[in-house]
Design a protein around this motif. Sequence first.
Motif, PDB file in Angstrom:
ATOM      1  N   ILE A 107     -43.943 -13.730  38.660  1.00 30.15           N
ATOM      2  CA  ILE A 107     -44.083 -14.753  38.238  1.00 30.15           C
ATOM      3  C   ILE A 107     -44.240 -15.636  39.740  1.00 30.15           C
ATOM      4  O   ILE A 107     -44.901 -16.505  39.247  1.00 30.15           O
ATOM      5  N   LEU A 108     -43.722 -15.638  40.610  1.00 29.55           N
ATOM      6  CA  LEU A 108     -44.158 -16.254  41.579  1.00 29.55           C
ATOM      7  C   LEU A 108     -44.801 -16.389  42.443  1.00 29.55           C
ATOM      8  O   LEU A 108     -45.805 -16.970  42.696  1.00 29.55           O
ATOM      9  N   LYS A 109     -45.893 -14.995  41.964  1.00 25.87           N
ATOM     10  CA  LYS A 109     -47.180 -14.634  42.983  1.00 25.87           C
ATOM     11  C   LYS A 109     -48.054 -15.050  42.163  1.00 25.87           C
ATOM     12  O   LYS A 109     -49.014 -15.681  42.735  1.00 25.87           O
TER      13      LYS A 109
ATOM     14  N   GLY B 214     -52.499 -21.865  41.503  1.00 26.01           N
ATOM     15  CA  GLY B 214     -52.586 -23.118  42.406  1.00 26.01           C
ATOM     16  C   GLY B 214     -51.389 -23.634  41.920  1.00 26.01           C
ATOM     17  O   GLY B 214     -51.204 -25.461  41.723  1.00 26.01           O
ATOM     18  N   GLU B 215     -50.002 -23.255  40.486  1.00 23.44           N
ATOM     19  CA  GLU B 215     -49.412 -24.519  40.504  1.00 23.44           C
ATOM     20  C   GLU B 215     -48.417 -24.851  41.467  1.00 23.44           C
ATOM     21  O   GLU B 215     -47.804 -25.928  41.431  1.00 23.44           O
ATOM     22  N   ILE B 216     -48.129 -23.574  42.550  1.00 26.77           N
ATOM     23  CA  ILE B 216     -47.214 -24.062  43.343  1.00 26.77           C
ATOM     24  C   ILE B 216     -47.635 -24.184  45.332  1.00 26.77           C
ATOM     25  O   ILE B 216     -48.719 -23.142  44.687  1.00 26.77           O
ATOM     26  N   ASP B 217     -47.418 -25.154  45.749  1.00 25.94           N
ATOM     27  CA  ASP B 217     -48.538 -24.772  47.418  1.00 25.94           C
ATOM     28  C   ASP B 217     -47.435 -23.703  47.884  1.00 25.94           C
ATOM     29  O   ASP B 217     -46.473 -22.504  47.805  1.00 25.94           O
ATOM     30  N   GLU B 218     -48.175 -23.452  49.069  1.00 27.90           N
ATOM     31  CA  GLU B 218     -47.356 -21.916  50.304  1.00 27.90           C
ATOM     32  C   GLU B 218     -46.239 -22.342  50.637  1.00 27.90           C
ATOM     33  O   GLU B 218     -44.641 -21.227  50.467  1.00 27.90           O
ATOM     34  N   GLU B 219     -45.498 -23.904  50.937  1.00 22.65           N
ATOM     35  CA  GLU B 219     -44.358 -24.028  51.669  1.00 22.65           C
ATOM     36  C   GLU B 219     -42.857 -24.070  50.813  1.00 22.65           C
ATOM     37  O   GLU B 219     -42.793 -22.796  50.503  1.00 22.65           O
ATOM     38  N   GLU B 220     -43.930 -24.275  48.837  1.00 21.65           N
ATOM     39  CA  GLU B 220     -42.726 -24.154  47.526  1.00 21.65           C
ATOM     40  C   GLU B 220     -42.881 -23.023  47.456  1.00 21.65           C
ATOM     41  O   GLU B 220     -41.387 -22.014  47.567  1.00 21.65           O
ATOM     42  N   PHE B 221     -43.780 -21.874  47.452  1.00 22.38           N
ATOM     43  CA  PHE B 221     -44.001 -20.326  47.530  1.00 22.38           C
ATOM     44  C   PHE B 221     -42.995 -19.940  48.611  1.00 22.38           C
ATOM     45  O   PHE B 221     -41.659 -19.182  48.062  1.00 22.38           O
TER      46      PHE B 221
ATOM     47  N   ARG C 134     -38.962 -20.171  47.344  1.00 28.37           N
ATOM     48  CA  ARG C 134     -38.524 -19.677  45.976  1.00 28.37           C
ATOM     49  C   ARG C 134     -38.611 -18.153  46.896  1.00 28.37           C
ATOM     50  O   ARG C 134     -37.838 -17.361  46.478  1.00 28.37           O
ATOM     51  N   LYS C 135     -39.987 -17.398  47.610  1.00 27.25           N
ATOM     52  CA  LYS C 135     -39.692 -15.854  47.537  1.00 27.25           C
ATOM     53  C   LYS C 135     -38.775 -16.047  48.275  1.00 27.25           C
ATOM     54  O   LYS C 135     -37.831 -14.662  48.567  1.00 27.25           O
ATOM     55  N   ARG C 136     -37.490 -16.604  49.314  1.00 27.56           N
ATOM     56  CA  ARG C 136     -36.936 -17.077  50.367  1.00 27.56           C
ATOM     57  C   ARG C 136     -35.345 -16.950  49.588  1.00 27.56           C
ATOM     58  O   ARG C 136     -34.857 -15.661  50.169  1.00 27.56           O
TER      59      ARG C 136
END
Length: 71
Positions: free
Chosen positions: A47-49, A55-62, A65-67
């Motif tokens: 879901i996160l990927k 484009g719902e979330i940017d790289e920083e947010e990704f 959340r991944k961490r």
Amino acid sequence: MHDFSLFGGGWMMFVWWFLIIALVVFAVRSLMNVNQNSKSKETPMEILKRQYASGEIDEEEFNKRKRELLK
């Protein structure tokens, strides 16, 4: 005159049509339910990927959340 003896008589023809329509509705709803269940089997990482890719979330947010997910 036809008495629709194949279907069991005049009023029985309505019963048969009702059963046929009910069967079609049941089949369509079952197929729709299968499609909804396949979407709900996504893992949180998938879901996160998907959100990142769309484009719902940017790289920083990704990455944030991944961490959290990998803890």
